[in-house]
Design an enzyme around this catalytic site. Structure first.
Site, short mmCIF file in Angstrom:
data_model
loop_
_atom_site.label_atom_id
_atom_site.label_comp_id
_atom_site.label_asym_id
_atom_site.label_seq_id
_atom_site.Cartn_x
_atom_site.Cartn_y
_atom_site.Cartn_z
N GLN A 16 0.86 -1.50 0.09
CA GLN A 16 0.01 -0.12 0.09
C GLN A 16 0.69 1.23 -0.07
OE1 GLN A 16 -2.64 0.66 3.40
NE2 GLN A 16 -1.18 0.06 4.81
N ARG A 99 5.55 -1.79 17.08
CA ARG A 99 6.57 -1.97 16.16
C ARG A 99 7.39 -2.87 16.23
NH1 ARG A 99 5.52 3.52 16.45
NH2 ARG A 99 4.24 4.54 14.79
N ASN A 106 10.24 -9.37 10.61
CA ASN A 106 10.79 -8.36 9.47
C ASN A 106 12.11 -8.34 9.58
OD1 ASN A 106 8.24 -7.69 8.73
ND2 ASN A 106 7.99 -5.87 9.70
N ASP A 160 7.29 11.23 11.29
CA ASP A 160 6.97 11.82 12.65
C ASP A 160 7.19 13.32 12.97
OD1 ASP A 160 6.91 8.96 14.02
OD2 ASP A 160 8.65 9.06 13.10
N ARG A 163 4.38 14.96 11.21
CA ARG A 163 3.03 14.98 12.16
C ARG A 163 3.13 15.90 13.18
NH1 ARG A 163 3.32 8.42 12.67
NH2 ARG A 163 1.46 7.90 11.21
N HIS A 188 11.48 5.63 15.87
CA HIS A 188 10.60 5.48 15.37
C HIS A 188 9.40 4.59 16.15
CE1 HIS A 188 6.96 5.96 12.66
NE2 HIS A 188 7.22 4.72 12.11
#
Ligand code: NAD
Ligand code: LMR
Length: 325
Positions: A16, A99, A106, A160, A163, A188
């Site tokens: 995405q 995360r 990952n 971040d 934001r 993060h």
């Protein structure tokens, strides 16, 4: 005189984030409107067909700068001659996850990709890791690429930063581009520290215009937990805003910045951040390189917040010690 095309590799090409980012890249938003682009998408075998569909749509968009777009599941092919790489391909978290919970699955993606970059990319390769947990994944990739200068590996904290800017703009009724000297320190993660200590609007410090209680109890957690808020409201993790921030980061790295930004870069040991960790730091980009803003005074409040991030990054590093070849 014709301009030499640049090769940009995007991993997770069927995902995405890529679906927003590729159109910006193909439009010339990274290298500039006069630089032709070759796009290479890397996917796992199960994602190759969908990525081929994305390439069909890119082709249908008839971008004047896009000279070539290909898909592969072979990292050596994907990074061959790459000048810039966006390492996006990784699992996103779901509701209720942090995360760092993604690290076990990952993390193992980034060693092989780092090695493929080491062996195949162009000499001027610049890498931005977006896949979470981004800082530690970037560290894994960087350690797997001993022939590439360490500073060419970065992780994304520009989302971040953006934001934080937009929350401040809303609070003070000022356009986001009027702010200077904002930084988001650290990881993060929910521990990150969006810091307004040095921030100004039209040269005037904003710390005196901001209610301390709002700063500590609303602004900092709101920015730090915005990713979770998006997952809660949207049902899946941020995509278009992440893509936009990734383009901002790579464009600024290549084309330079006039004022501070936040990039997660390899620490030089400044501000109590252990040398070698990849952390959000106050940065400017000059002559194609991120530079850490030096000489800032740090107060006790800042020191504690930065230290919490350092501890978290060290714990993540320890958890993947077996991947840091
Ligand atoms: P997505 O699930 O939509 O797409 C991920 C894609 O990566 C999939 O198509 C998948 O097949 C592919 N992929 C998986 N392993 C791969 C590998 N080894 N090589 C190549 N491709 C691979 O996910 P998304 O929403 O695009 O998010 C991607 C990552 O970015 C997630 O880890 C997410 O948490 C992270 N993210 C980071 C930030 C940030 O600010 N750093 C912001 C948003 C999302
Ligand atoms: C974000 O900050 O939006 C991304 O890192 C996705 C997430 O998991 O929060």
């Amino acid at each position: 005189m014709s301009v030499e095309p640049r090769t940009i590799t995007v991993t997770g090409g069927a995902g995405q984030i890529a679906y927003s980012m590729l159109w910006r890249i193909a439009n010339g938003d990274v290298y500039g409107k006069d630089v032709p682009i070759r796009l290479r998408l890397l996917e796992i075998p199960a994602g190759v067909r969908a990525a081929e569909g994305v390439v069909m749509e890119l082709t249908d968009s008839a971008f004047p700068l896009l000279t070539e777009a290909t898909v592969t599941d072979d990292a050596a092919v994907a990074f061959d001659g790459a000048n810039a790489a966006f390492l996006v391909g990784a699992k996103p978290r779901g509701k209720g996850e942090e995360r760092a919970d993604l690290l076990a699955n990952n993390g193992r993606i980034f060693g092989p990709q780092g090695r493929a970059i080491n062996d195949n990319a162009a000499d001027d390769i610049r890498v931005l890791v977006v896949g979470n947990p981004a800082n530690t994944n970037a560290l894994i990739a960087q350690h797997s690429a001993p022939d590439v200068p360490a500073e060419r590996f970065t992780a994304m904290m520009r989302l971040d930063h953006n934001r934080a800017l937009s929350q401040l703009a809303d609070k003070l009724g000022v356009a986001s581009y009027e702010f200077e000297n904002l930084v988001v320190w650290g990881n993060h993660s929910a521990t990150q520290f969006p810091d307004i200590t040095y921030a100004t609007v039209n040269g005037a410090p904003i710390i005196d215009q901001i209610d301390h209680d709002w700063y500590v109890n609303e602004f900092i957690p709101r920015v730090a937990k915005r990713g979770s808020e998006i997952i809660e409201v949207r049902g899946s993790s941020s995509a278009a805003s992440a893509a936009s921030a990734a383009v901002d980061h790579m464009r600024d790295w290549i084309q330079g910045t006039e004022s501070w930004s936040t990039a997660a870069v390899v620490s030089d040991g400044s501000y109590g951040v252990d040398e070698g960790l990849i952390a959000g730091l106050p940065t400017v980009a000059r002559d194609g390189a991120w530079e850490i803003v030096q000489g800032l005074e740090i107060n006790d409040f800042q020191r504690q917040r930065i230290a919490a991030n350092v501890e978290e990054l060290k714990a993540e590093r320890a958890a993947v010690a077996n991947l840091l070849g």
